[in-house]
Design an enzyme around this catalytic site. Structure first.
Site, PDB file in Angstrom:
ATOM      1  N   CYS A 195       8.022  11.793  10.109  1.00  0.00           N
ATOM      2  CA  CYS A 195       9.251  12.225   9.513  1.00  0.00           C
ATOM      3  C   CYS A 195       9.205  12.518   8.028  1.00  0.00           C
ATOM      4  O   CYS A 195       8.417  11.970   7.281  1.00  0.00           O
ATOM      5  CB  CYS A 195      10.392  11.215   9.767  1.00  0.00           C
ATOM      6  SG  CYS A 195      10.602  10.810  11.478  1.00  0.00           S
ATOM      7  N   GLY A 223       6.644  16.261  10.627  1.00  0.00           N
ATOM      8  CA  GLY A 223       7.363  16.091  11.896  1.00  0.00           C
ATOM      9  C   GLY A 223       7.696  17.437  12.487  1.00  0.00           C
ATOM     10  O   GLY A 223       8.304  18.270  11.825  1.00  0.00           O
ATOM     11  N   ASN A 272      12.567   8.005   6.990  1.00  0.00           N
ATOM     12  CA  ASN A 272      11.108   8.138   7.169  1.00  0.00           C
ATOM     13  C   ASN A 272      10.521   6.728   7.115  1.00  0.00           C
ATOM     14  O   ASN A 272      10.693   6.016   6.132  1.00  0.00           O
ATOM     15  CB  ASN A 272      10.512   9.014   6.052  1.00  0.00           C
ATOM     16  CG  ASN A 272       8.994   8.978   6.053  1.00  0.00           C
ATOM     17  OD1 ASN A 272       8.367   9.135   5.009  1.00  0.00           O
ATOM     18  ND2 ASN A 272       8.371   8.760   7.211  1.00  0.00           N
ATOM     19  N   GLY A 273       9.857   6.354   8.191  1.00  0.00           N
ATOM     20  CA  GLY A 273       9.286   5.008   8.227  1.00  0.00           C
ATOM     21  C   GLY A 273       9.627   4.336   9.546  1.00  0.00           C
ATOM     22  O   GLY A 273      10.051   4.995  10.495  1.00  0.00           O
ATOM     23  N   TYR A 326      -4.278  11.629   4.831  1.00  0.00           N
ATOM     24  CA  TYR A 326      -3.917  12.664   5.795  1.00  0.00           C
ATOM     25  C   TYR A 326      -2.475  13.167   5.751  1.00  0.00           C
ATOM     26  O   TYR A 326      -2.232  14.352   5.880  1.00  0.00           O
ATOM     27  CB  TYR A 326      -4.186  12.160   7.221  1.00  0.00           C
ATOM     28  CG  TYR A 326      -3.854  13.204   8.241  1.00  0.00           C
ATOM     29  CD1 TYR A 326      -2.651  13.183   8.934  1.00  0.00           C
ATOM     30  CD2 TYR A 326      -4.718  14.255   8.466  1.00  0.00           C
ATOM     31  CE1 TYR A 326      -2.339  14.177   9.845  1.00  0.00           C
ATOM     32  CE2 TYR A 326      -4.413  15.255   9.364  1.00  0.00           C
ATOM     33  CZ  TYR A 326      -3.219  15.218  10.050  1.00  0.00           C
ATOM     34  OH  TYR A 326      -2.902  16.193  10.937  1.00  0.00           O
TER      35      TYR A 326
END
Ligand code: SF4
Length: 506
Positions: free
Chosen positions: A37, A63, A138-139, A278
């Site tokens: 996300c 995402g 996000n997480g 990444y």
């Protein structure tokens, strides 16, 4: 990056953490760790939704399953959420016209908790007694399941199967008078990793977990504040980068300007090191460091640690490119694009049949025979998870005539699962957690195999090595040193039936 379960589409949830089991195959990069996300929010701009759509487009790598935008026009909230890529929906004028207003928040999703169904697409929105509230996350919360169970027992009616929804319910149930107090009370209840962008009818709010595991930055466009996951989302719209939102910071924008809150005791930050390896785009600046430069340094350190005599350095595109450049520059071995990626295939949702996976590989990536035939090559990739894609790559190089195929990973072996929003398989699915380097070399069929050392990773970031008393990053997929409590995990291990039932229901 090697073989990773890409949770997508609504499949049976892994009862422990809701990880889906359907694969999205994107050939040589298909089985990649996927960051889960990206978020974007803007306050006070007449083109808030159109700008948010562009920002989300720049965050698409975080995402690809779904995207959503919520806006407020001074009287009403408007929400558009869809499965699929940002461009599939938010490039259409009629959709942006259905999102009027000068405040907007957006989200691109990759599911680790909750299936890929419309009701899980964020930003999540609810009308609370304090007014409308939208939030994008996000997480991953490491006590999300536990809080959900308690909320449901208390009578809460869940609309989605995400961990994020517990934040909405905690804010709704707070008895505090001011909205920001309710929000902060909710943050004090959750644990794990979160970068949040939220809005009410008067405010844009940003928050980062106390360790800063997930990134969040502040920018500005035409005098309007922007909150987003990565600086690349500011670059796409020509916005100015102001600063990183601090770990544990809650920032609020309204008509009176900006207010910052620091409701948590100060702790040494532990940003996720995989953002450099990444997740983040190479052109992003994360916590003051160029992701591209850091990856080049990982490659140079890899050459320092485990060089072997070869003719060419070949990156596994795209994620292996910066490290391969660094490796070639340090070792003096020529860099060659021995693998060509077809960027127009796009991500494909493929049912996980071996035959289709095989064809998927050839469709997107192919060997550049002229660059590798008869040569001793060293392949550079960012990381290895299950090893199946690395195996395909080595075979493809051999089929194309490579004399020797050496494999190097610009990150340490992944030995432990992640609970902070990355769909790493559990230990059993991690090749390095269950095999020696020599066994892995044999499995992927390479002439030699080596990973960047943990200390080498820290040295490439400018530290003397990893200081186990005060590690500078969240690095637990390599070290097992989890930076927060793992309440759900602990509970599942001790009360499996209760929570896994809840997980199955979610
Ligand atoms: S396990 Fe930690 S270091 Fe690894 S990806 Fe997850 S948050 Fe990042």
């Amino acid at each position: 990056m090697d073989e990773m379960q890409n949770p997508s589409a609504d499949a049976q949830l892994d009862p422990r953490f809701g990880q889906a089991a359907i694969e999205t195959q994107d050939d040589l990069e298909g089985d990649t760790l996927r960051e889960e996300c990206g978020v974007f929010g803007i306050f006070g701009h007449p083109d808030a939704s159109a700008i948010t759509a562009l920002g989300l487009h720049a965050l698409q790598h975080r995402g690809q399953e779904a995207a959503g935008i919520v806006s407020y026009d001074g009287a009403r909230f408007h929400s558009e959420r869809r499965l699929g890529l940002v461009g599939d929906t938010f490039s259409r004028r009629e959709v942006i016209e259905r999102l009027p207003g000068s405040v907007a928040v957006g989200h691109v999703r990759y599911s680790t908790t909750g299936a890929t169904i419309l009701r899980n697409v964020q930003p999540l929105f609810a009308e609370l007694n304090a007014g409308g509230f939208a939030v994008g996350h996000n997480g991953n919360l490491t006590n999300g399941l536990t809080l959900r169970r308690d909320l449901v027992r208390g009578g809460a009616m869940m609309q989605s199967t995400t961990d994020t929804e517990v934040i909405l319910h905690l804010v709704a149930q707070s008895r505090r008078s001011r909205f920001i107090e309710r929000f902060i009370e909710a943050l004090r209840t959750i644990e794990g990793a979160y970068a949040l962008v939220a809005m009410t009818n008067k405010k844009l709010i940003g928050a980062r977990d106390p360790l800063g595991i997930r990134p969040l930055v502040l920018g500005e466009l035409d005098g309007c504040p922007i909150l987003t996951s990565e600086t690349c989302a500011l670059d796409i719209i020509g916005a100015k980068f102001i600063r990183d939102i601090d770990p544990g910071e809650v920032i609020v924008f309204d008509d009176n300007g900006a207010q910052t809150h620091k409701p948590f005791p100060l702790r040494p930050p532990r940003p996720c090191v995989f953002e450099y390896i990444y997740f983040s785009r190479p052109d992003s600046i994360v916590h003051g460091r160029s992701v591209y430069e850091v990856r080049k340094n990982f490659g140079a350190q890899l050459a320092r640690e485990s060089h072997v005599d070869v003719d060419v350095v070949v990156p596994v595109p795209d994620s292996g490119v910066p490290a391969a450049v660094g490796y070639a520059q340090y070792s003096g071995v020529p860099f060659e694009l021995g693998i060509i990626r077809n960027h127009y295939v796009g991500r494909t949702f493929i049912q996980p049949t071996q035959a289709i996976r095989e064809s998927g590989v050839r469709m997107k990536h192919s060997a550049n025979r002229i660059a590798i035939e008869g040569k001793r090559i060293i392949l550079i990739d960012d990381s290895l998870v299950r090893g199946t894609t690395s195996k395909k790559i080595v075979r493809m190089m051999r089929d194309a005539g490579a004399r020797e195929v050496h494999f190097r990973l610009a990150s340490p072996p992944i030995l432990y699962p992640d609970y902070y929003g990355i769909d790493l398989p559990d230990r059993g699915g991690l090749l390095a957690a269950t095999h020696s380097i020599e066994e892995m070399r044999e499995i992927i069929g390479a002439d030699s195999l080596a990973f960047l050392s943990v200390d080498g990773m820290y040295r490439a970031m400018g530290y003397p090595g990893r200081d186990s008393t005060n590690p500078k990053f969240a690095d637990h997929c390599f070290t097992g040193d989890y930076p927060t409590n793992l309440t759900d995990q602990d509970q599942i291990e001790h009360q499996p039936r209760q929570l896994s039932l809840l997980a199955e229901a979610s």
